[in-house]
Design a protein around this motif. Structure first.
Motif, PDB file in Angstrom:
ATOM      1  N   ASP A   1      23.893  14.891  -5.955  1.00  0.00           N
ATOM      2  CA  ASP A   1      24.639  15.010  -7.218  1.00  0.00           C
ATOM      3  C   ASP A   1      23.730  15.555  -8.313  1.00  0.00           C
TER       4      ASP A   1
ATOM      5  N   ILE B   1      23.003   6.312   1.252  1.00  0.00           N
ATOM      6  CA  ILE B   1      23.332   6.457  -0.177  1.00  0.00           C
ATOM      7  C   ILE B   1      22.523   5.486  -1.019  1.00  0.00           C
TER       8      ILE B   1
ATOM      9  N   GLN C   1      19.351   6.449  -3.689  1.00  0.00           N
ATOM     10  CA  GLN C   1      19.525   6.093  -5.096  1.00  0.00           C
ATOM     11  C   GLN C   1      18.287   5.430  -5.696  1.00  0.00           C
TER      12      GLN C   1
ATOM     13  N   SER D   1      21.559  10.660  -6.902  1.00  0.00           N
ATOM     14  CA  SER D   1      22.545  10.060  -5.994  1.00  0.00           C
ATOM     15  C   SER D   1      23.034  11.157  -5.075  1.00  0.00           C
TER      16      SER D   1
ATOM     17  N   SER E   1      26.488  12.515  -2.713  1.00  0.00           N
ATOM     18  CA  SER E   1      27.908  12.403  -2.343  1.00  0.00           C
ATOM     19  C   SER E   1      28.072  12.821  -0.889  1.00  0.00           C
TER      20      SER E   1
ATOM     21  N   ASN F   1      28.015   9.641  -5.561  1.00  0.00           N
ATOM     22  CA  ASN F   1      27.278   8.452  -5.090  1.00  0.00           C
ATOM     23  C   ASN F   1      28.168   7.585  -4.199  1.00  0.00           C
TER      24      ASN F   1
END
Length: 843
Positions: free
Chosen positions: A457, A521, A525, A538, A540, A573
């Motif tokens: 992202d 994920i 992060q 993050s 996707s 995310n």
């Protein structure tokens, strides 16, 4: 002749030529070194002589002044010893007085007719001597007799006294004198004591350059003569002076100032002296002079505040030639035994050279057949040994080349299937692997094959902010984190390019794949540290499954990509699993984009205007331009739908240009007949700030084109814009502020701007987001955030405006808390231009 004899003769002649060439080169080098040494020696000599000449000049000037002072003292003593009338003085009396005062002679000068002559003197040749033709000397005598200060620049002047410079005596050119002249009005004559010859020249003999020049010629081998030339007069007609029946040359006009000139070559020396002065460089030539071959060097000397001169050095060139001849003979004699030794050795060498040739030829034949790598052993250290070594190297090189070629082919094949940055399999490898696993799933009845499409992202924003180098490091770090989360078996990670990764899973249930994805994920992060920067990112993700969603390879990839974009639309995310409705939404999105592109091209985009109200006076202070689209096929399309599509499709700039053109033109027309001008507020997308400086130029061009005063224009940006290319964005905002434009933060309170940003940025206004206004109840509950934003604006001395005001009690609350500027349905919804005129401007 046999090869053996040919080789012996060849090598002997070769060595002979080399020795002759070496001796010739040595002779040339030796000659150049000797000449160079000679030039250095001459440079040192001339520097020393030049120093002595200048030192002699300075010292002579000092001694002249000292002698002038002594002559003045003697003049005063003479005045006190003699009668005031020269008729009462005898020449013998002057002789005795000169001897007593230790001066060479005393002459008394007196005006007779229109001349000043020697009336009495201890030197008979001075008696009746005329001075009328003496130039500045005669002028000086007249000034003394009139008791005026002597203004002659030459010589040395004191009260009632002037001393002429050292010069050849015009009354007797065989002598050099230093004169003094004294007259204070108490006598009828000028008192003229002076030093002659020995007194004047002793200092020169002791301290002048002549001694140094003699020392060089006597003690320095090869230096035959040193001369200091006067370049002004050397080689030219003598500048004779004719006075009192005598002929002589003044000291400064003599062609030779110091030294001797026995090695005469006047015409050539004159030419070289002038060339040396013109170029400022030494000039040399060789010639036979006085039955001797000499090297003449003429060195120009230019000093400040004194005439230039040239130093001539005559060097015995025979010494150089003699030394060179001795050096050449010595080397030739040393070469003879060496040539004989070479002849013997070459004969022995030629007998041994043919022996290994047969072995070498056999080895070369093996290489020609492609049998590389075999080594031919030899103990020889000569050329044949070198040849054998080179052939061995060639054989080794050919073997290495073939091996490297195979390795290079393997590397090329590797890079054809792997990503250069991360080393992961690439898109091509991925498709082949997916195809293989689909076939394998059919043959082995594997339950599931999953395709997981992952995209970082906001990676472009991070890349633009940190730079591409750190962006590459971030890609590598994310790739490693994904790799660490994957099971060792039945998973296959690839990089598709940019910030996209695709993972294949075989024989995992959908639930297991989802858990692994969520683990990835969460791990991605975590904070990333790149050099000194802490970065939060993050990812996707989108999932598609075989055979549930499709049995086609390309379709599975497309479905996973569609699901990934669904995750991004939900804020990123997270992971989304493909379903048919996503495909339908994607198709709708593409259709809207197509219709929007055509609407922009045709100008079918409308601009609506919502008034900004100052509640205290209940007057319109400005309007906000809002884009609206009513499509013939799609009907009314909400800005919340088509603006994100425009941003993603790169249409946002074209959409903004339509709004600017219509709004600037419309509001300019409205403002013509208004005393209190309305401001125009236009919203800007964060994507327009990817090149902030270009945006600044575009705004200025639009306002200038429509003659719209920048003071009545407001730029509305969201807080997220400040995070885009922050440094360049801030610079652009300062430029716009300087231009006169107002800047507002729209939807304030919903973003991530910090107080430090608000203090640094040239912001004029904060717009309270409508959600905070609509939360306010009739009893003023849920009003804390709105009240806090108003207080913050007041403390930062910023204007504040509330949007989304729909109730009277909301208006009352805002006014009670100092927020007088509002907009919302309580006052008016956004209106088309004609409706706005009817409602607000035609009353």
């Amino acid at each position: 002749m046999s090869i053996k004899k040919k080789l012996s003769v060849f090598f002997t002649l070769l060595v002979l030529c080399i020795l002759l060439a070496n001796n010739t080169l040595h002779y040339i080098r030796s000659k150049n070194r000797l000449i160079e040494f000679n030039q250095k020696e001459i440079t040192l000599v001339t520097e020393e002589i030049a120093y002595e000449v200048e030192n002699s000049k300075n010292s002579a000037s000092y001694m002249e002044d000292r002698m002038a002072q002594e002559l003045r003292t003697a003049s005063i003593a003479i005045q006190q010893s003699l009668p005031a009338d020269y008729h009462e003085i005898s020449n013998d009396q002057l002789k005795q007085l000169a001897k007593k005062l230790m001066v060479s002679h005393i002459t008394l000068l007196a005006p007779v007719g229109d001349d000043i002559i020697g009336v009495k003197s201890s030197d008979p040749k001075e008696i009746n001597m005329s001075t009328k033709e003496w130039g500045y000397w005669y002028t000086s005598f007249q000034q003394l007799l009139s008791q005026q200060p002597v203004t002659t620049k030459k010589g040395f002047a004191l009260s009632h006294f002037w001393s002429g410079p050292i010069e050849i005596a015009s009354s007797n050119p065989n002598h050099i004198d230093k004169w003094g002249y004294y007259y204070d009005g108490s006598t009828n004559y000028i008192i003229n004591p002076y030093f002659r010859d020995k007194h004047v020249l002793d200092f020169e003999r002791k301290f002048g350059p002549t001694n140094v020049m003699n020392r060089f010629t006597e003690n320095l081998d090869g230096v035959l003569e040193l001369t200091v030339f006067n370049p002004k007069n050397f080689g030219r007609k003598n500048q004779n002076v004719y006075l009192n029946g005598n002929k002589y040359i003044k000291i400064k006009d003599q062609p030779i100032w110091y030294g001797t000139y026995t090695y005469r070559n006047t015409k050539r020396d004159e030419r070289f002296i002038q060339k040396a002065l013109k170029t400022g460089k030494s000039q040399s030539y060789t010639a036979a002079i006085n039955h001797k071959k000499v090297l003449k060097t003429l060195v120009p000397i230019k000093e400040k505040n004194s005439p230039a001169y040239v130093i001539g050095v005559v060097y015995d060139y025979g010494l150089i030639e003699k030394e060179l001849q001795q050096e050449l003979i010595k080397h030739l004699l040393l070469s003879l035994p060496f040539i004989l030794l070479v002849l013997i050795i070459s004969f022995i060498f030629s007998t041994s050279i043919t022996r290994p040739i047969k072995h070498i030829m056999e080895h070369v034949n093996q290489i020609a057949k492609g049998n590389f790598g075999k080594v031919l052993n030899t103990r020889r250290k000569d050329e044949l040994g070198g040849l054998v070594a080179n052939i061995n190297h060639l054989s080794h090189f050919l073997k290495t080349y073939v091996d490297d070629l195979k390795k290079s082919q393997e590397e090329s094949e590797y890079h054809a299937y792997h990503d250069f940055l991360t080393g992961l399999p690439n898109r091509r490898y991925f498709k082949e692997e997916l195809n293989r696993r689909l076939i394998e799933s059919k043959e082995k009845s594997i339950r599931h094959v999953a395709v997981l499409f992952m995209d970082i992202d906001r990676f472009k924003d991070i890349n633009d902010t940190l730079g591409h180098s750190k962006g590459d490091q971030l890609i590598q770090l994310i790739a490693n984190r994904i790799k660490e989360c994957l099971p060792s078996a039945n998973s296959f990670l690839t990089r598709q390019g940019g910030d996209e990764f695709v993972i294949l899973f075989s024989d995992f249930t959908p639930q297991e794949v989802e858990r692994i994805t969520e683990k990835i994920i969460a791990y991605v992060q975590q904070p990333c540290y790149i050099d000194n920067d802490e970065v939060f990112v993050s990812i996707s993700s989108g999932l598609s499954f075989y055979p549930e969603h499709s049995t086609n390879l390309d379709t599975l990839i497309t479905y996973a990509d569609v699901a990934m974009y669904a995750s991004k639309r939900k804020g990123g995310n997270k992971v989304s699993i493909y379903h048919d409705s996503l495909n339908q939404k994607q198709a709708e999105k593409v259709h809207i984009e197509t219709r929007l592109r055509k609407a922009i091209q045709k100008g079918d985009i409308d601009v609506y205007y919502q008034p900004k109200i100052e509640a205290k006076r209940n007057v319109i202070t400005g309007v906000e331009a809002l884009v609206r689209w009513n499509d013939a096929e799609l009907g009314f399309v909400s800005p919340e739908v088509f603006i994100p599509i425009a941003e993603e499709a790169g249409l946002i700039q074209s959409l903004w240009e339509v709004v600017m053109k219509k709004a600037c033109s419309q509001v300019s027309k409205w403002n013509k007949n208004r005393n209190e001008k309305m401001t125009l507020a236009v919203n800007f997308s964060p994507r327009q700030f990817q090149d902030p400086i270009v945006l600044v130029n575009e705004i200025q061009q639009f306002l200038s084109l429509h003659r719209f005063d920048p003071a009545w224009f407001e730029m509305e940006i969201t807080e997220s814009t400040l995070l885009m290319n922050a440094e360049e964005t801030i610079k652009a905002l300062h430029l716009l502020k300087k231009y006169g434009i107002s800047i507002s933060i729209d939807d304030f309170g919903t973003g991530y701007s910090s107080l430090s940003y608000l203090k640094k940025l040239p912001i004029d206004c904060l717009k309270i987001d409508r959600s905070f206004i609509q939360d306010i109840q009739e009893d003023y509950s849920n009003s804390e955030i709105a009240q806090a934003i108003i207080s913050l604006s007041q403390s930062l001395k910023l204007q504040v405006i509330a949007e989304g005001v729909e109730e009277e009690y909301q208006k009352a609350f805002l006014m009670e808390n100092g927020c007088d500027h509002m907009q919302g349905y309580l006052f008016s919804k956004p209106l088309a231009a004609t409706d706005f005129e009817a409602a607000f401007l035609n009353s």
